[in-house]
Design an enzyme around this catalytic site. Structure first.
Site, PDB file in Angstrom:
ATOM      1  N   ASP A 102       0.859  -1.185   0.000  1.00 28.24           N
ATOM      2  CA  ASP A 102       0.000   0.000   0.000  1.00 28.24           C
ATOM      3  C   ASP A 102       0.897   1.238   0.000  1.00 28.24           C
ATOM      4  OD1 ASP A 102      -1.826  -2.041   0.404  1.00 28.24           O
ATOM      5  OD2 ASP A 102      -2.965  -0.985   1.935  1.00 28.24           O
ATOM      6  N   LYS A 166      -6.707   3.194  -2.686  1.00 31.02           N
ATOM      7  CA  LYS A 166      -7.110   3.251  -1.281  1.00 31.02           C
ATOM      8  C   LYS A 166      -7.329   4.715  -0.909  1.00 31.02           C
ATOM      9  CE  LYS A 166      -5.147   1.912   3.252  1.00 31.02           C
ATOM     10  NZ  LYS A 166      -3.990   1.215   3.876  1.00 31.02           N
ATOM     11  N   LYS A 198     -10.299   0.546  -2.197  1.00 27.93           N
ATOM     12  CA  LYS A 198     -10.211   0.196  -0.781  1.00 27.93           C
ATOM     13  C   LYS A 198     -10.589   1.403   0.070  1.00 27.93           C
ATOM     14  CE  LYS A 198      -6.965  -1.393   2.789  1.00 27.93           C
ATOM     15  NZ  LYS A 198      -5.579  -1.886   3.058  1.00 27.93           N
TER      16      LYS A 198
END
Length: 259
Positions: A102, A166, A198
């Site tokens: 991430d 995300k 996300k």
């Protein structure tokens, strides 16, 4: 939402959950507990998301081919490391056993007008991840805030090869919002590419998670939501998921009604 729909939503949310502990004070014991909590009697979470220093520990616990993926963060939390430093960090976490990376994009550089800083960073990490590790790019939408800037950030990371987008690190004052998720979903849809989303932070109930799932299904289609296209970055959500799946939520409501 009736009981049947609530249970279905809870079961789906569990399968999409990145059970997360990115607190600065996270300890080895916390990671051990997180690994255990990710494996429930109702199925496993999709992944755990932990700080880079604990990836090797998690891999030793979960094993080489366990159903729970190991995600970690790079360029975290401020997105201001150099491309070289982030590249080295990415190689290190992959060597330690991470399945998913991430990446916090250099969102402040983007706010200053430097789009190339974003595309170069994402492309560099994409190249290191290759085709094996999943790359999620964190936009920090609560700080970007402007809808046009959020949309542009999504476009840039999609064009640079991200697998997921995300919303947030969890360290900013504003976490995932339905507005930001809608903007990102539209960018994904318009790109025509297989990129997931996300939403991260701020989700506490199954009902709340259902709002995000419904939004994704509205924009992307009924069959789009699955672990390869949708994740929740949340820890506290697990408590409510298990309360629903175990029936405790309904028992508590019944007791309240009788009193």
């Amino acid at each position: 939402m009736d009981r049947h729909d609530l249970r279905e939503t809870a079961a789906l949310a569990l399968s999409l959950l990145d059970l997360t502990n990115l607190r600065a004070d996270c300890s080895e014991d916390d990671v051990i507990e997180l690994c255990a909590r990710a494996q429930t009697g109702y199925g496993n979470a999709a992944a755990i998301c932990i700080l880079p220093r604990y990836v090797s520990l998690a891999r030793s616990i979960l094993g080489p081919s366990h159903g729970v993926k190991i995600a970690t963060v790079v360029n975290f939390p401020d997105g201001e490391s150099t491309r070289l430093a982030v590249a080295e960090e990415t190689r290190a976490v992959l060597d330690a056993g991470a399945d998913e990376v991430d990446l916090v994009i250099p969102y402040r550089a983007l706010m200053a007008g430097d789009e190339q800083a974003v595309t170069a960073m994402v492309a560099a990490v994409r190249a290191i991840c290759g085709g094996d590790a999943v790359l999620k790019t964190i936009l920090e939408t609560g700080i970007l805030s402007d809808p046009h800037l959020i949309h542009r950030a999504a476009e840039l990371t999609i064009d640079s090869g991200t697998d997921f987008i995300k919303t947030s690190t969890g360290r900013a004052g504003v976490h995932a919002t339905q507005e930001a998720v809608d903007i990102i979903l539209q960018a994904i849809r318009d790109s025509g590419r297989k990129v997931g989303i996300k939403p991260s932070g701020g989700m506490r109930s199954v009902e709340n998670s259902g709002l995000y799932l419904g939004l994704a299904q509205t924009v992307m289609g009924e069959d789009w939501v699955m672990p390869s296209t949708f994740r929740f970055g949340a820890t506290i959500l697990l408590d409510d998921i298990l309360s629903v799946l175990s029936g405790r939520r309904f028992e508590d409501l019944s007791m309240q009604a009788n009193h």
